[in-house]
Scaffold this motif. Structure first.
Motif, PDB file in Angstrom:
ATOM      1  N   ARG A 108     -17.167  29.589   5.664  1.00 30.46           N
ATOM      2  CA  ARG A 108     -16.836  29.643   4.242  1.00 30.46           C
ATOM      3  C   ARG A 108     -16.437  28.234   3.849  1.00 30.46           C
ATOM      4  NH1 ARG A 108     -12.163  33.705   3.311  1.00 30.46           N
ATOM      5  NH2 ARG A 108     -11.301  31.914   4.328  1.00 30.46           N
ATOM      6  N   ILE A 109     -16.935  27.785   2.716  1.00 30.82           N
ATOM      7  CA  ILE A 109     -16.588  26.454   2.218  1.00 30.82           C
ATOM      8  C   ILE A 109     -15.941  26.618   0.859  1.00 30.82           C
ATOM      9  CG2 ILE A 109     -17.517  24.264   1.363  1.00 30.82           C
ATOM     10  CD1 ILE A 109     -19.471  24.272   3.592  1.00 30.82           C
ATOM     11  N   GLU A 110     -14.881  25.855   0.643  1.00 34.84           N
ATOM     12  CA  GLU A 110     -14.217  25.831  -0.656  1.00 34.84           C
ATOM     13  C   GLU A 110     -14.194  24.390  -1.152  1.00 34.84           C
ATOM     14  OE1 GLU A 110     -10.717  29.063  -0.263  1.00 34.84           O
ATOM     15  OE2 GLU A 110     -10.689  27.422   1.191  1.00 34.84           O
ATOM     16  N   ALA A 116      -9.788  25.958  -6.294  1.00 31.03           N
ATOM     17  CA  ALA A 116     -10.614  26.108  -5.098  1.00 31.03           C
ATOM     18  C   ALA A 116     -11.758  27.059  -5.425  1.00 31.03           C
ATOM     19  CB  ALA A 116      -9.786  26.628  -3.936  1.00 31.03           C
ATOM     20  N   ARG A 117     -12.980  26.568  -5.261  1.00 30.37           N
ATOM     21  CA  ARG A 117     -14.159  27.380  -5.551  1.00 30.37           C
ATOM     22  C   ARG A 117     -14.885  27.684  -4.252  1.00 30.37           C
ATOM     23  NH1 ARG A 117     -14.897  22.954  -8.749  1.00 30.37           N
ATOM     24  NH2 ARG A 117     -16.856  22.501  -7.719  1.00 30.37           N
ATOM     25  N   PRO A 118     -15.000  28.956  -3.870  1.00 27.50           N
ATOM     26  CA  PRO A 118     -15.702  29.292  -2.630  1.00 27.50           C
ATOM     27  C   PRO A 118     -17.211  29.136  -2.795  1.00 27.50           C
ATOM     28  CG  PRO A 118     -14.941  31.285  -3.717  1.00 27.50           C
ATOM     29  CD  PRO A 118     -14.435  30.125  -4.528  1.00 27.50           C
ATOM     30  N   LEU A 119     -17.867  28.680  -1.728  1.00 25.65           N
ATOM     31  CA  LEU A 119     -19.317  28.523  -1.716  1.00 25.65           C
ATOM     32  C   LEU A 119     -19.885  29.330  -0.562  1.00 25.65           C
ATOM     33  CD1 LEU A 119     -19.607  24.645  -2.192  1.00 25.65           C
ATOM     34  CD2 LEU A 119     -19.618  26.416  -3.954  1.00 25.65           C
ATOM     35  N   ALA A 120     -21.019  29.967  -0.804  1.00 25.43           N
ATOM     36  CA  ALA A 120     -21.691  30.734   0.242  1.00 25.43           C
ATOM     37  C   ALA A 120     -22.461  29.782   1.153  1.00 25.43           C
ATOM     38  CB  ALA A 120     -22.646  31.739  -0.387  1.00 25.43           C
ATOM     39  N   PHE A 149     -25.342  25.085   1.748  1.00 30.38           N
ATOM     40  CA  PHE A 149     -24.518  25.589   0.641  1.00 30.38           C
ATOM     41  C   PHE A 149     -24.826  24.785  -0.614  1.00 30.38           C
ATOM     42  CE2 PHE A 149     -22.102  22.387   2.912  1.00 30.38           C
ATOM     43  CZ  PHE A 149     -21.600  21.566   1.906  1.00 30.38           C
ATOM     44  N   SER A 187     -23.486  24.293  -5.006  1.00 31.78           N
ATOM     45  CA  SER A 187     -22.562  24.585  -6.099  1.00 31.78           C
ATOM     46  C   SER A 187     -23.189  24.058  -7.374  1.00 31.78           C
ATOM     47  CB  SER A 187     -21.219  23.895  -5.866  1.00 31.78           C
ATOM     48  OG  SER A 187     -20.419  23.969  -7.035  1.00 31.78           O
ATOM     49  N   ARG A 223     -13.041  22.333   2.128  1.00 28.42           N
ATOM     50  CA  ARG A 223     -12.359  23.016   3.226  1.00 28.42           C
ATOM     51  C   ARG A 223     -13.362  23.987   3.843  1.00 28.42           C
ATOM     52  NH1 ARG A 223      -6.800  24.878   1.786  1.00 28.42           N
ATOM     53  NH2 ARG A 223      -7.899  26.000   0.174  1.00 28.42           N
ATOM     54  N   ARG A 269     -14.074  26.832   6.734  1.00 27.57           N
ATOM     55  CA  ARG A 269     -13.429  27.809   7.627  1.00 27.57           C
ATOM     56  C   ARG A 269     -14.505  28.459   8.481  1.00 27.57           C
ATOM     57  NH1 ARG A 269      -8.181  28.905   5.749  1.00 27.57           N
ATOM     58  NH2 ARG A 269      -7.838  28.250   3.607  1.00 27.57           N
TER      59      ARG A 269
END
Length: 159
Positions: free
Chosen positions: A110-112, A120-124, A131, A133, A144, A146
Protein backbone atom coordinates in the motif's frame (compact mmCIF):
# COMPACT_ATOMS: atom_id res chain seq x y z
CA UNK A 1 22.07 50.23 44.21
CA UNK A 2 24.97 51.51 46.21
CA UNK A 3 26.15 55.12 46.51
CA UNK A 4 29.37 54.68 44.49
CA UNK A 5 27.83 52.96 41.46
CA UNK A 6 24.82 53.72 39.37
CA UNK A 7 24.32 50.04 38.57
CA UNK A 8 23.55 47.17 40.93
CA UNK A 9 26.27 44.68 41.80
CA UNK A 10 26.53 41.61 39.57
CA UNK A 11 24.52 38.69 40.89
CA UNK A 12 22.16 40.82 42.92
CA UNK A 13 18.39 40.39 42.91
CA UNK A 14 18.04 43.68 41.03
CA UNK A 15 20.43 42.44 38.34
CA UNK A 16 18.43 39.21 37.90
CA UNK A 17 15.18 41.16 37.67
CA UNK A 18 16.69 43.47 35.05
CA UNK A 19 17.88 40.43 33.05
CA UNK A 20 14.43 38.84 33.24
CA UNK A 21 12.77 42.07 32.06
CA UNK A 22 15.25 42.45 29.20
CA UNK A 23 14.70 38.84 28.15
CA UNK A 24 10.92 39.32 28.14
CA UNK A 25 11.21 42.52 26.09
CA UNK A 26 13.44 40.73 23.56
CA UNK A 27 10.96 37.83 23.31
CA UNK A 28 8.10 40.26 22.66
CA UNK A 29 10.13 42.15 20.05
CA UNK A 30 11.07 38.90 18.28
CA UNK A 31 7.44 37.78 18.30
CA UNK A 32 6.42 41.00 16.56
CA UNK A 33 9.39 41.64 14.27
CA UNK A 34 10.60 38.12 13.42
CA UNK A 35 7.51 35.92 13.34
CA UNK A 36 7.50 32.45 11.81
CA UNK A 37 5.04 32.43 8.89
CA UNK A 38 1.90 30.43 9.69
CA UNK A 39 2.35 28.24 6.60
CA UNK A 40 5.90 27.30 7.62
CA UNK A 41 4.83 26.56 11.19
CA UNK A 42 2.00 24.33 9.89
CA UNK A 43 4.37 22.47 7.51
CA UNK A 44 6.74 21.77 10.40
CA UNK A 45 3.89 20.50 12.59
CA UNK A 46 2.50 18.36 9.76
CA UNK A 47 5.89 16.82 8.99
CA UNK A 48 6.49 16.01 12.65
CA UNK A 49 3.01 14.53 13.06
CA UNK A 50 3.67 12.18 10.15
CA UNK A 51 7.00 10.77 11.29
CA UNK A 52 6.98 7.05 11.78
CA UNK A 53 9.61 5.86 14.25
CA UNK A 54 9.60 2.27 12.99
CA UNK A 55 9.84 3.17 9.30
CA UNK A 56 12.95 2.73 7.21
CA UNK A 57 13.92 5.83 5.27
CA UNK A 58 14.17 5.41 1.51
CA UNK A 59 16.99 7.67 0.37
CA UNK A 60 16.75 9.69 -2.81
CA UNK A 61 19.30 8.12 -5.17
CA UNK A 62 18.26 9.85 -8.41
CA UNK A 63 16.49 13.14 -9.15
CA UNK A 64 16.23 14.21 -12.78
CA UNK A 65 16.34 17.87 -11.73
CA UNK A 66 19.86 17.31 -10.41
CA UNK A 67 21.26 14.15 -11.99
CA UNK A 68 19.94 14.13 -15.57
CA UNK A 69 21.03 16.08 -18.61
CA UNK A 70 18.35 18.34 -20.09
CA UNK A 71 16.67 17.03 -23.23
CA UNK A 72 16.55 19.46 -26.12
CA UNK A 73 13.03 20.33 -27.23
CA UNK A 74 11.36 19.05 -24.05
CA UNK A 75 10.61 22.15 -21.96
CA UNK A 76 8.42 20.51 -19.29
CA UNK A 77 9.94 17.04 -18.93
CA UNK A 78 8.47 15.01 -16.06
CA UNK A 79 10.55 14.78 -12.91
CA UNK A 80 11.97 11.32 -12.39
CA UNK A 81 12.83 10.17 -8.84
CA UNK A 82 14.36 6.97 -7.50
CA UNK A 83 14.33 6.07 -3.80
CA UNK A 84 16.16 3.11 -2.27
CA UNK A 85 15.82 1.35 1.08
CA UNK A 86 17.88 -1.84 1.17
CA UNK A 87 16.66 -4.15 -1.57
CA UNK A 88 13.48 -2.08 -2.19
CA UNK A 89 13.49 0.59 -4.90
CA UNK A 90 10.68 3.01 -5.67
CA UNK A 91 10.73 4.78 -9.06
CA UNK A 92 8.40 7.77 -9.39
CA UNK A 93 7.56 10.08 -12.28
CA UNK A 94 6.03 13.41 -11.16
CA UNK A 95 4.03 15.28 -13.81
CA UNK A 96 1.52 18.09 -13.77
CA UNK A 97 -1.16 15.38 -14.10
CA UNK A 98 -0.08 13.27 -11.10
CA UNK A 99 2.28 10.46 -10.18
CA UNK A 100 3.27 7.24 -11.93
CA UNK A 101 5.55 4.80 -10.18
CA UNK A 102 6.73 1.28 -9.54
CA UNK A 103 7.99 -0.65 -6.53
CA UNK A 104 10.85 -3.01 -7.30
CA UNK A 105 11.04 -5.89 -6.79
CA UNK A 106 7.28 -6.12 -7.36
CA UNK A 107 5.35 -6.93 -4.20
CA UNK A 108 1.95 -6.37 -2.69
CA UNK A 109 2.00 -3.03 -0.94
CA UNK A 110 0.00 0.00 0.00
CA UNK A 111 1.37 3.42 -0.88
CA UNK A 112 0.24 6.71 0.59
CA UNK A 113 1.14 10.15 -0.72
CA UNK A 114 1.88 12.29 2.33
CA UNK A 115 1.40 16.04 2.27
CA UNK A 116 0.07 16.71 5.75
CA UNK A 117 -1.74 14.76 8.45
CA UNK A 118 -5.14 15.01 6.80
CA UNK A 119 -3.94 14.63 3.20
CA UNK A 120 -2.51 11.08 3.05
CA UNK A 121 -3.91 9.64 -0.16
CA UNK A 122 -3.76 5.84 -0.57
CA UNK A 123 -2.71 4.46 -3.96
CA UNK A 124 -3.40 0.99 -5.31
CA UNK A 125 -0.35 -1.10 -6.24
CA UNK A 126 -0.85 -3.80 -8.90
CA UNK A 127 0.89 -7.20 -9.07
CA UNK A 128 3.81 -5.68 -11.02
CA UNK A 129 4.37 -3.05 -8.31
CA UNK A 130 2.93 -0.19 -10.39
CA UNK A 131 0.89 2.69 -8.97
CA UNK A 132 -0.64 5.92 -10.25
CA UNK A 133 -2.25 9.04 -8.86
CA UNK A 134 -4.34 11.52 -10.83
CA UNK A 135 -3.58 14.25 -8.29
CA UNK A 136 -0.17 15.93 -8.49
CA UNK A 137 1.43 16.64 -5.12
CA UNK A 138 1.12 20.25 -4.01
CA UNK A 139 4.01 21.45 -1.90
CA UNK A 140 6.27 19.11 0.06
CA UNK A 141 5.40 15.42 -0.23
CA UNK A 142 6.69 11.99 0.69
CA UNK A 143 5.57 8.45 -0.02
CA UNK A 144 4.86 5.85 2.66
CA UNK A 145 5.08 2.24 1.50
CA UNK A 146 3.59 -0.54 3.64
CA UNK A 147 4.49 -4.13 2.79
CA UNK A 148 3.10 -6.37 5.50
CA UNK A 149 5.00 -5.55 8.68
CA UNK A 150 7.57 -3.31 6.95
CA UNK A 151 7.07 0.46 6.58
CA UNK A 152 9.28 2.54 4.28
CA UNK A 153 9.02 6.33 4.00
CA UNK A 154 10.75 8.37 1.30
CA UNK A 155 12.56 11.61 1.93
CA UNK A 156 10.39 14.73 1.73
CA UNK A 157 10.62 16.69 -1.53
CA UNK A 158 9.01 19.72 -3.08
CA UNK A 159 6.89 18.90 -6.11
Amino acid sequence: MNEDNEFPEAGSADDELADDLLEEELRQAAAVLDTVPDALRQLALDAYALHDLDARIAELTFDSLVDALPVRGVPDAPRMLTFSAGEVTVDVEVTEDGLIGQVLPPRSARIEVLGGPQTARPLAVDTLGRFTSDTPPAGPFALRLRTGAEVIVTEWLRA
